[in-house]
Structures are given as C-alpha cells and as structure tokens.
Write a protein that holds these residues in place. Structure first.
Motif, short mmCIF file in Angstrom:
data_model
loop_
_atom_site.label_atom_id
_atom_site.label_comp_id
_atom_site.label_asym_id
_atom_site.label_seq_id
_atom_site.Cartn_x
_atom_site.Cartn_y
_atom_site.Cartn_z
N ASN A 395 0.81 -1.23 0.00
CA ASN A 395 0.00 0.00 0.00
C ASN A 395 0.85 1.28 0.00
O ASN A 395 0.53 2.25 0.69
CB ASN A 395 -0.96 0.00 1.20
N ARG A 396 1.92 1.27 -0.77
CA ARG A 396 2.78 2.46 -0.91
C ARG A 396 2.92 2.80 -2.40
O ARG A 396 4.01 3.08 -2.91
CB ARG A 396 4.17 2.21 -0.30
N GLN A 397 1.78 2.82 -3.08
CA GLN A 397 1.78 2.98 -4.54
C GLN A 397 2.31 4.34 -4.98
O GLN A 397 2.83 4.47 -6.09
CB GLN A 397 0.35 2.82 -5.08
N LYS A 398 2.17 5.34 -4.14
CA LYS A 398 2.53 6.69 -4.59
C LYS A 398 4.02 6.80 -4.92
O LYS A 398 4.42 7.62 -5.75
CB LYS A 398 2.13 7.73 -3.55
N TYR A 399 4.84 5.95 -4.29
CA TYR A 399 6.28 6.00 -4.58
C TYR A 399 6.57 5.43 -5.97
O TYR A 399 7.55 5.83 -6.61
CB TYR A 399 7.06 5.26 -3.49
N THR A 400 5.73 4.49 -6.41
CA THR A 400 5.85 4.00 -7.78
C THR A 400 5.58 5.12 -8.77
O THR A 400 6.29 5.28 -9.78
CB THR A 400 4.86 2.85 -8.03
N VAL A 401 4.55 5.90 -8.48
CA VAL A 401 4.19 7.03 -9.35
C VAL A 401 5.31 8.06 -9.38
O VAL A 401 5.68 8.56 -10.45
CB VAL A 401 2.86 7.67 -8.88
N VAL A 402 5.87 8.36 -8.21
CA VAL A 402 6.98 9.33 -8.13
C VAL A 402 8.18 8.82 -8.92
O VAL A 402 8.80 9.55 -9.70
CB VAL A 402 7.37 9.59 -6.66
N GLY A 403 8.51 7.53 -8.72
CA GLY A 403 9.65 6.95 -9.43
C GLY A 403 9.46 6.96 -10.93
O GLY A 403 10.38 7.28 -11.68
N LEU A 404 8.25 6.61 -11.36
CA LEU A 404 7.96 6.61 -12.79
C LEU A 404 8.05 8.02 -13.37
O LEU A 404 8.61 8.22 -14.46
CB LEU A 404 6.57 6.03 -13.04
N ALA A 405 7.53 8.99 -12.64
CA ALA A 405 7.57 10.38 -13.12
C ALA A 405 9.00 10.87 -13.28
O ALA A 405 9.34 11.53 -14.28
CB ALA A 405 6.80 11.28 -12.15
N ILE A 406 9.85 10.54 -12.32
CA ILE A 406 11.27 10.96 -12.40
C ILE A 406 11.96 10.25 -13.57
O ILE A 406 12.73 10.87 -14.32
CB ILE A 406 11.99 10.66 -11.07
N GLY A 407 11.67 8.97 -13.76
CA GLY A 407 12.26 8.23 -14.88
C GLY A 407 11.84 8.80 -16.21
O GLY A 407 12.67 8.97 -17.12
N LEU A 408 10.56 9.13 -16.34
CA LEU A 408 10.06 9.71 -17.59
C LEU A 408 10.66 11.09 -17.84
O LEU A 408 10.96 11.46 -18.99
CB LEU A 408 8.54 9.81 -17.56
N LEU A 409 10.83 11.86 -16.78
CA LEU A 409 11.44 13.19 -16.92
C LEU A 409 12.88 13.07 -17.43
O LEU A 409 13.30 13.84 -18.32
CB LEU A 409 11.41 13.93 -15.57
N LEU A 410 13.62 12.11 -16.90
CA LEU A 410 14.99 11.88 -17.37
C LEU A 410 15.00 11.47 -18.84
O LEU A 410 15.83 11.92 -19.62
CB LEU A 410 15.67 10.81 -16.51
N LYS A 411 14.08 10.57 -19.21
CA LYS A 411 13.98 10.15 -20.61
C LYS A 411 13.68 11.35 -21.51
O LYS A 411 14.30 11.51 -22.58
CB LYS A 411 12.87 9.10 -20.74
N LEU A 412 12.76 12.19 -21.07
CA LEU A 412 12.36 13.36 -21.86
C LEU A 412 13.52 14.34 -22.03
O LEU A 412 13.76 14.86 -23.13
CB LEU A 412 11.18 14.06 -21.17
N VAL A 413 14.25 14.57 -20.95
CA VAL A 413 15.36 15.53 -20.97
C VAL A 413 16.56 15.00 -21.75
O VAL A 413 17.23 15.75 -22.47
CB VAL A 413 15.78 15.90 -19.52
#
Length: 537
Positions: A395-413
């Motif tokens: 029940n700590r799903q929000k950290y998955t969302v945070v991790g995915l967002a950071i990974g996508l930001l790195l991919k984008l940049v």
C-alpha cells in the motif's frame, strides 16, 4: 470463496494472460515478413499513441473495479458493486466515445509532430491513427466487465475473453495484410491501417465472450443480490472517489512502457534528422526499436516477472499480518529469482543480437545492432514491474508514481541530447537511465517501509554476476567458432542454429554453475525437489 478456488482462479487468469502475451509475440514474425521495417514503424506510430489513449480511457478500471467489488462483496453488500457496474458501463461508454473522437480529430495535428515527411507522409500517419482509434469505442466497456467478474473472484471470463480477443485480432490482422498486399497488390498504408483496425475487431470478439458470460451467470448474480442487507449507502461521488484512489497507481504502472515509447514517437525522428540522418533511416530505426526489438525483449521480461509476481500474494499477506521475518524472506527470494532469470536472458539476447534478429525476422545489421543495445534495458524494466507490484502490495503505490515520473522526466530531458550524441542508440540509453532511476526509488521505498535488508540479494547477485561473466566468455567463444562454419547472415536456418547452439551452451554453463554452487537449491528447491542436493565435503 475457498482458498483452493481463489488459487484456481488466479492460475486460470495467469495462464490466460500468458497465452495472450505469447500470441501477441508470435504474430509479429509473419507480420514482419509481410511489411518489413517500414510497415513496422508505421504500425508502431499508431499503436503507441493508441496505447496511451487507451490507458487514459480505461483509467486502471479492471483491477480497481475488481478490488472495489471484492471489498463490498466480502461485506455482503452486492448492490454496491452492481450500482458501480451499471453506472460504470455508462461512464466507460462516454470515455470511450470521447477518447475516440479526441484521437480521431487530433490525428492530423499529431502527424507533423511524429515525423518529418520521408518514407511516410503525414496523411499515412493520420490514416493509421484514425483506424486504430475506433477500438476505443469498445475496449473501456470490456475492461469494466472484466473487472466486475474478477471482483467475484471469477477469473475465467477475463482469461478466455483475453485469449479470444487476441486470436480474433491476430487472424484479422494477418488475414487483412495478406489479402491487401498479396491478393489485391494494394498499398502498404492501407494494409497497416487495417492491421491497426484489428484492435477493434479483436475487442468485439472479447466483448461477445463477456456478454455471453454475463447472461449465463446473471441468474446466480441476481440471487446474491437478493441476499443483500443493503446496510451500506454509498453516493456516486464517494463511490467514484474510492474507485479512483484504487485506480490511479494501476494507471501509471500500466502507462510506463507506452509513455517511454510516446516520448520516442514525438522526438526520435526529429532528433535523428537534426543529428544528420535521413528521415527514411530514422523511420526504419524507430520501427526496429519500438515494434520488433520491443517484442523480443518482452520474452525474458514476461517469463521472469510471471514467476516472481506469483510470490506477491504471500508478500502482501505477510505485510498485512505483520509477519516481518516471513516478509523479509519472501522479498529476498522474489528479487533473487527475478535477477537469476532476467539478467542472463537479457545478456544472452544482447550477445546474440545479430543472429537472434536474423532468426526471428531476417538478417539486418541495423536490427541486430539495435537489439544488442536494447536487450539490457529489459533488466531495469523487469525489476521496475516487480518492485512496483511489491509497493502496491504494501500500500505504498505513490512511490511507484513518483519513481515513474522521475524516470520519464529523465527520458524526456536526455532523449534529444543522447540521440544527437550517439544516434539511434541514444534513445535506448535514455530509456535505460529512466527505468534505472525509477528502480532505485522503488527499492529505496521498499527498504524504508519494510526495513528490508538487501545484503543477501547483493551477495547472491554477486555470485550470479560471476556466473554471468563465465557464460559471456563461453558464448563469445562459441560465436567465434561458429562464425566461419555457420554464417548467420546467409539465411534464417543458419541464424537459428547459431542462436540455438550458443544459447544452449550459455544456459547450460549458467545452470550447471548454479546447480553446483547450490544456488538453484536455495532459490527453487522448495518448488522443484530434484534440485536439492547434499553438500559434499
């Protein structure tokens, strides 16, 4: 429902999902034979955008609805789940229509953002995107019905509808390609358009199965409804607020790969042209990476994660019951099994990039080169998939969302500068960096909230690294010996021989070392008794 029935249902759903994925892999080989790299790129442009729109349209509904319905069924409040079902059908129908119209109308504006006109025109992209957009009218409703049945712990309807959907889609896809290209000698763009339209035809097939299940089981479902005490009054607002809280993590995890591919869809070709490559070359490279290479790297991911994810129900149970020692052991074994299966498979696929691409598709130096680069990215992707599921279990799903967002930001940049610096391989490196960042955050969150000790995983991981190193040397030696005897560039049979011999030697050495060191016994001994062996003094 009894534990044995729950396990049976889980097994049925797992088998159905795996069979659906296998079918989704197998069709790509005759598909490539008929349309080649250019057709694959055109198909991928449409399908990546469709996948993102589909994830948004369905909003993580199947798993969220299943969790919601199961919760209220356990309380005997069957009317709450039925209320969600009735309103959900209407809402999913509306989101499907809105998503279809949005994608259909935006297609001409998205096309110039995807390519610089070369091998394919803006009109080509617009046509195939519009053809696949029709599937959005059906799939969201189908997803809701699947989730409803799963909430009753009835996995058969979902499993069978998935397989039927995939079978109908593939038959229509390959049949339409053959008829248009071989019988009518028609245009490639028209053929690919109908290949993407197969998503709609497949969805109709899956929906027919679900409707049949609904009418055949409606009497039994209604009998449960009659026993409802109706003590829970839940407004539509509170009902959907709860549902969305369940759905959001599933949305983001399901969007992971499509979003990475979407970044490539809108930046790869442009960056490649800026780097000095022709639009045609960029188009070919994009098709290899996002259509054919992606299918091949999903093989080790699917097999490894299926085995590791089978342990997650036990992890969730241990966490909820506060069984700390049991949780530590289950997490450790899950991560070790994941690494044990995924790492050598991805390294092997990378080492055999050239012959593997030739064996599955056709000899293509660029295809082999890109597969060699792309295969290792399956390692962080597999770890991300499993760790994201662990975080959902605790029940700590929000950290998955945070991790995915950071990974996508790195991919984008990083995508543009790395493509300018390295060419087409830069896109793959940016993807690997993004997934790795997400994995680091997931692993940190697991440690923080479960107090997990990674020392055993690291020790066994070091041992696996040594075995992988020995395997690499052996495979390279075999490849060198076969090069002059069976040149894989001369035909598919030769390529298959090279892959089979090299793969068997590498896998044999890896498993022999694992067996002799007792690593196999530690990881799988309680599942496969023949792996147990006595220590020898």
């Amino acid at each position: 429902m009894s534990t044995s029935n729950i396990l049976r249902g889980t097994l049925i759903l797992t088998v159905g999902t795996m069979l659906s994925r296998v079918l989704g892999l197998v069709y790509i080989f005759p598909f490539h034979a008929m349309v080649g790299n250019d057709g694959g790129a055109l198909y991928s442009y449409a399908y990546v955008i469709y996948s993102v729109f589909l994830s948004i349209a369905t909003l993580g509904v199947p798993l969220a609805v299943s969790k919601f319905v199961a919760k209220y069924n356990a309380l005997g409040e069957y009317s709450v789940g039925r209320k969600l079902f009735r309103s959900g059908i209407m809402i999913m129908s509306i989101t499907g229509v809105v998503s279809f119209l949005t994608l259909f109308l935006l297609a001409p504006y998205l096309s110039p953002m995807i390519i610089k006109e070369g091998k394919h025109s803006y009109e080509d992209i617009t046509f195939v995107v519009r053809m696949v957009s029709v599937a959005l009218l059906v799939v969201p409703v189908m997803s809701l019905i699947r989730g409803f049945f799963q909430g009753y712990e009835s996995m058969g309807p979902t499993a069978i509808s998935q397989v039927v959907e995939q079978l109908v889609r593939i038959v229509f896809l390959l049949g339409s390609l053959y008829f248009i290209l071989e019988v009518l000698n028609g245009d490639m763009t028209v053929a690919i358009g109908f290949a993407t339209f197969a998503a709609f035809i497949g969805a109709i097939g899956g929906l027919v199965v679900l409707v049949w299940y609904w009418y055949s089981r409606k009497k039994n479902l209604d009998s449960m409804l009659e026993k409802d005490p109706e003590t829970v009054e839940l407004s539509y607002k509170n009902m959907y607020k709860e549902l969305i809280s369940y759905a959001m993590p599933f949305v983001f995890v399901g969007l992971a790969m499509p979003l990475y591919q979407l970044i490539d869809t809108f930046s790869f070709n442009d960056a490649m042209v800026l780097a000095g490559f022709t639009a045609t070359y960029a188009d070919t490279a994009f098709g290899i990476i996002n259509t054919y290479g992606q299918k091949l790297i999903m093989i080790p991911i699917t097999l490894a994660t299926a085995f590791a994810l089978s342990l997650l129900p036990a992890i969730t149970k241990s966490f909820i019951n506060g069984q700390h020692q049991s949780l530590q052991k289950q997490l450790s074994v899950t991560l070790q099994i994941l690494l044990f299966l995924t790492v050598p498979a991805c390294i092997g696929l990378s080492l055999l990039g050239g012959p593997a691409y030739a064996a599955f598709f056709s000899y293509d130096p660029l295809g082999g080169q890109l597969l060699t680069w792309y295969a290792p990215t399956a390692i962080p992707l597999a770890i991300f998939t499993v760790t994201a599921s662990v975080l959902q279990g605790i029940n700590r799903q929000k950290y998955t969302v945070v991790g995915l967002a950071i990974g996508l930001l790195l991919k984008l940049v990083l995508n543009y500068p790395l493509i300018l610096l390295m060419g087409e391989e830069g896109s793959i490196v940016a993807t690997a960096i993004g997934y790795t960042a997400s994995v680091v955050i997931n692993l940190w969150a697991i440690k923080k909230f479960t107090k997990f000790d990674y020392s055993m995983v690291l020790r066994r991981g070091f041992l696996m690294t040594i075995f992988n190193g020995i395997m690499i040397v052996a495979v390279l030696v075999v490849l060198q010996l076969l090069e002059g005897v069976v040149p894989y560039s001369e035909g598919r049979i030769q390529a298959i021989i090279v892959v089979a011999v090299s793969g068997l030697v590498g896998a044999g050495i890896y498993f022999l070392l694992s067996y002799r060191s007792n690593l196999l016994m530690y990881l799988f001994g309680n599942r496969f008794s023949f792996l147990n062996r006595q220590e020898r003094g």
